[in-house]
Motif scaffolding. Structure first.
Motif, PDB file in Angstrom:
ATOM      1  N   ILE A 137       0.866  -1.176   0.000  1.00 50.02           N
ATOM      2  CA  ILE A 137       0.000   0.000   0.000  1.00 50.02           C
ATOM      3  C   ILE A 137       0.905   1.228   0.000  1.00 50.02           C
ATOM      4  CG2 ILE A 137      -1.837   1.216   1.230  1.00 50.02           C
ATOM      5  CD1 ILE A 137      -2.164  -1.614   2.741  1.00 50.02           C
ATOM      6  N   PRO A 138       1.154   1.839  -1.150  1.00 49.77           N
ATOM      7  CA  PRO A 138       2.051   3.002  -1.182  1.00 49.77           C
ATOM      8  C   PRO A 138       1.434   4.194  -0.453  1.00 49.77           C
ATOM      9  CG  PRO A 138       1.676   2.083  -3.388  1.00 49.77           C
ATOM     10  CD  PRO A 138       0.657   1.488  -2.481  1.00 49.77           C
ATOM     11  N   SER A 139       2.293   4.981   0.194  1.00 51.41           N
ATOM     12  CA  SER A 139       1.839   6.199   0.860  1.00 51.41           C
ATOM     13  C   SER A 139       2.819   7.327   0.580  1.00 51.41           C
ATOM     14  CB  SER A 139       1.717   5.996   2.369  1.00 51.41           C
ATOM     15  OG  SER A 139       1.350   7.217   3.007  1.00 51.41           O
ATOM     16  N   ALA A 140       2.273   8.481   0.241  1.00 48.68           N
ATOM     17  CA  ALA A 140       3.115   9.661   0.036  1.00 48.68           C
ATOM     18  C   ALA A 140       3.482  10.322   1.354  1.00 48.68           C
ATOM     19  CB  ALA A 140       2.397  10.658  -0.867  1.00 48.68           C
ATOM     20  N   LEU A 141       2.891   9.882   2.454  1.00 49.64           N
ATOM     21  CA  LEU A 141       3.213  10.464   3.757  1.00 49.64           C
ATOM     22  C   LEU A 141       4.611  10.028   4.174  1.00 49.64           C
ATOM     23  CD1 LEU A 141       1.965  12.088   6.198  1.00 49.64           C
ATOM     24  CD2 LEU A 141       1.506   9.844   7.228  1.00 49.64           C
ATOM     25  N   VAL A 142       5.456  11.008   4.490  1.00 52.86           N
ATOM     26  CA  VAL A 142       6.766  10.676   5.046  1.00 52.86           C
ATOM     27  C   VAL A 142       6.554  10.337   6.515  1.00 52.86           C
ATOM     28  CG1 VAL A 142       9.111  11.472   5.482  1.00 52.86           C
ATOM     29  CG2 VAL A 142       7.921  12.206   3.407  1.00 52.86           C
ATOM     30  N   ASN A 143       6.813   9.099   6.853  1.00 52.98           N
ATOM     31  CA  ASN A 143       6.497   8.592   8.179  1.00 52.98           C
ATOM     32  C   ASN A 143       7.376   7.383   8.447  1.00 52.98           C
ATOM     33  OD1 ASN A 143       4.941   8.463  10.626  1.00 52.98           O
ATOM     34  ND2 ASN A 143       3.767   6.770   9.743  1.00 52.98           N
ATOM     35  N   GLU A 144       7.520   7.040   9.705  1.00 51.51           N
ATOM     36  CA  GLU A 144       8.269   5.849  10.094  1.00 51.51           C
ATOM     37  C   GLU A 144       7.470   5.071  11.125  1.00 51.51           C
ATOM     38  OE1 GLU A 144      10.402   9.344   9.057  1.00 51.51           O
ATOM     39  OE2 GLU A 144      10.062   8.959  11.202  1.00 51.51           O
ATOM     40  N   GLY A 145       7.731   3.772  11.191  1.00 52.17           N
ATOM     41  CA  GLY A 145       7.021   2.937  12.148  1.00 52.17           C
ATOM     42  C   GLY A 145       7.230   3.362  13.581  1.00 52.17           C
ATOM     43  N   GLY A 146       8.387   3.947  13.889  1.00 58.35           N
ATOM     44  CA  GLY A 146       8.633   4.429  15.240  1.00 58.35           C
ATOM     45  C   GLY A 146       7.841   5.677  15.584  1.00 58.35           C
ATOM     46  N   GLY A 147       7.235   6.282  14.568  1.00 58.17           N
ATOM     47  CA  GLY A 147       6.458   7.493  14.777  1.00 58.17           C
ATOM     48  C   GLY A 147       4.994   7.241  15.066  1.00 58.17           C
ATOM     49  N   ILE A 148       4.589   5.958  15.177  1.00 57.77           N
ATOM     50  CA  ILE A 148       3.197   5.627  15.471  1.00 57.77           C
ATOM     51  C   ILE A 148       3.143   4.506  16.498  1.00 57.77           C
ATOM     52  CG2 ILE A 148       2.249   6.395  13.262  1.00 57.77           C
ATOM     53  CD1 ILE A 148       2.360   3.497  12.303  1.00 57.77           C
ATOM     54  N   GLN A 149       2.120   4.540  17.347  1.00 63.25           N
ATOM     55  CA  GLN A 149       1.780   3.442  18.247  1.00 63.25           C
ATOM     56  C   GLN A 149       0.273   3.229  18.143  1.00 63.25           C
ATOM     57  OE1 GLN A 149       3.944   1.478  19.586  1.00 63.25           O
ATOM     58  NE2 GLN A 149       5.246   2.427  21.150  1.00 63.25           N
ATOM     59  N   VAL A 150      -0.159   1.968  18.002  1.00 65.09           N
ATOM     60  CA  VAL A 150      -1.574   1.688  17.779  1.00 65.09           C
ATOM     61  C   VAL A 150      -2.109   0.729  18.837  1.00 65.09           C
ATOM     62  CG1 VAL A 150      -1.286   2.034  15.293  1.00 65.09           C
ATOM     63  CG2 VAL A 150      -1.185  -0.289  16.243  1.00 65.09           C
ATOM     64  N   ASP A 151      -3.454   0.709  18.964  1.00 66.03           N
ATOM     65  CA  ASP A 151      -4.086  -0.212  19.905  1.00 66.03           C
ATOM     66  C   ASP A 151      -4.835  -1.338  19.217  1.00 66.03           C
ATOM     67  OD1 ASP A 151      -6.335   1.070  18.900  1.00 66.03           O
ATOM     68  OD2 ASP A 151      -7.174   1.599  20.861  1.00 66.03           O
ATOM     69  N   GLY A 152      -4.828  -1.365  17.875  1.00 63.81           N
ATOM     70  CA  GLY A 152      -5.523  -2.407  17.133  1.00 63.81           C
ATOM     71  C   GLY A 152      -7.012  -2.168  16.991  1.00 63.81           C
ATOM     72  N   ARG A 153      -7.503  -1.060  17.534  1.00 66.06           N
ATOM     73  CA  ARG A 153      -8.926  -0.715  17.448  1.00 66.06           C
ATOM     74  C   ARG A 153      -9.152   0.606  16.733  1.00 66.06           C
ATOM     75  NH1 ARG A 153     -11.612  -2.400  23.304  1.00 66.06           N
ATOM     76  NH2 ARG A 153     -11.057  -4.617  23.231  1.00 66.06           N
ATOM     77  N   GLY A 154      -8.110   1.105  16.097  1.00 66.31           N
ATOM     78  CA  GLY A 154      -8.240   2.356  15.367  1.00 66.31           C
ATOM     79  C   GLY A 154      -7.618   3.559  16.025  1.00 66.31           C
ATOM     80  N   THR A 155      -7.002   3.370  17.208  1.00 68.34           N
ATOM     81  CA  THR A 155      -6.290   4.465  17.870  1.00 68.34           C
ATOM     82  C   THR A 155      -4.843   4.482  17.416  1.00 68.34           C
ATOM     83  OG1 THR A 155      -7.665   4.319  19.851  1.00 68.34           O
ATOM     84  CG2 THR A 155      -5.545   5.419  20.088  1.00 68.34           C
ATOM     85  N   VAL A 156      -4.307   5.679  17.183  1.00 66.69           N
ATOM     86  CA  VAL A 156      -2.884   5.824  16.893  1.00 66.69           C
ATOM     87  C   VAL A 156      -2.350   7.025  17.663  1.00 66.69           C
ATOM     88  CG1 VAL A 156      -3.322   7.162  14.772  1.00 66.69           C
ATOM     89  CG2 VAL A 156      -1.102   6.058  15.097  1.00 66.69           C
TER      90      VAL A 156
END
Length: 358
Positions: A145-164
């Motif tokens: 799934i390509p994304s133009a958003l410059v982002n890294e996995g370390g920049g997000i934390q999720v709960d598996g229910r739609g929270t980030v």
């Protein structure tokens, strides 16, 4: 197809890592190179007790990686600039039904964020690393799934229910996404990882916000061990500038709510007692751990606070065995255990090859 990034505590197919292969990560001496390789290998060996591990390695480094890792870690060859798989690799997601719920056979997806060296930092190189998200996704048999958003996995934390959880200093960083707004970032996070509730923190830790940091990754600040609960890095010593930083984070999180509109159950995890290293204020954090199938690989620092923090993690992740790895050599190079790992959730579909090249 709609997508949702599952909680890190959901079942995994495997864990992905990248072998340190050059530059500042290896350093300029044989001793420094050995220190880096042994640190990455220690994390891989600890994780392998709980689930399969695949290490991406440059072809010319395969033999030395095998010498450190043995045969229990799968190797896949690819060109690399660096070794921070959380950031250069994809964020794996699962396909969801029309009602937002997973059916019995979720489809694996891999969000290929745009990577530009943590905001086009002058010390970073990323031409090869920018291709790793797609390469790993394809090797895993995922729909990329390509994304133009410059982002890294370390920049997000999720709960598996739609929270980030995110930080303003990363996703809104002009070096990453000039002109971005909270609304535009949130729309892209909803499209790619199914985020319907975004919690913004003002910034990351002090050391991580300096020249050789990521400009504020959230995975040093807070983690979600289960829906409704937050583990938050707290620096209680007022001498350290993170005393104020963690206070700001706590204030923002206490003012926020879960996706269900309830207050968070916040667990304050103390920072290590050590305040400095040779480079200045440390950003050592027990929050930067990785959850695995039945286990947790957590950072230790040979610090007086290790025992208490590891007990707190064991309580937060009940039923999982906590394996501690000395993370000082990793942090001295710019990150922690969460930063060098990336989980692939369990899903149906083709399995990736465990040997060869990607």
């Amino acid at each position: 197809m709609s997508w949702l990034m599952p909680a890190e505590t959901d079942p995994h197919e495997r864990l992905w890592m990248a072998w340190p292969s050059g530059g500042y990560t290896l350093g300029e001496t044989d001793e420094s190179a050995h220190e880096a390789r042994e640190a990455w290998a220690a994390v891989a060996r600890a994780a392998r007790r709980f689930e399969p591990v695949t290490m991406v390695v440059r072809p010319e480094d395969r033999a030395i990686a095998e010498a450190y890792l043995g045969r229990s870690v799968h190797l896949l060859e690819a060109e690399l600039d660096d070794a921070w798989m959380r950031d250069i690799g994809p964020s794996f997601v699962l396909g969801a039904g029309k009602d937002g719920a997973h059916d019995g056979a979720p489809r694996l997806g891999a969000v290929d964020w745009t990577f530009n060296g943590w905001g086009a930092q002058d010390w970073a190189s990323w031409e090869r690393d920018a291709a790793i998200g797609r390469a790993v996704g394809e090797a895993a048999g995922a729909e990329v799934i390509p994304s133009a958003l410059v982002n890294e996995g370390g920049g997000i934390q999720v709960d598996g229910r739609g929270t980030v959880l995110v930080t303003e200093t990363v996703q809104l960083d002009p070096g990453r996404n000039p002109g971005a707004t909270k609304a535009s970032v949130e729309a892209e996070l909803e499209r790619t990882i199914g985020a319907r509730h975004v919690v913004w923190l003002p910034r990351g830790l002090t050391r991580d916000s300096e020249r050789f940091g990521t400009r504020g990754h959230v995975d040093l600040v807070a983690a979600i061990p289960r829906p409704g609960t937050l583990l938050v890095h707290v620096q209680y010593n007022p001498e350290h500038p993170d005393h104020q930083v963690s206070g700001q984070a706590l204030e923002a999180l206490r003012a926020s709510r879960t996706v269900d509109g309830r207050p968070w159950d916040i667990v304050e995890v103390p920072a290590p007692a050590q305040l400095h290293d040779d480079e200045g204020w440390v950003d050592w954090s027990y929050i930067n751990h990785v959850a695995l199938n039945g286990g947790l690989v957590a950072c230790s620092f040979n610090d007086p606070h290790d025992e208490k923090a590891l007990r707190m993690l064991a309580d937060a992740y009940r039923g999982r065995h906590v394996a501690a790895v000395d993370a000082r050599a990793i942090f001295s190079r710019g990150g922690g255990i969460h930063c060098i790992t990336q989980q692939q959730p369990r899903a149906t579909g083709p399995r990736h090859s465990t040997s060869g090249r990607i």
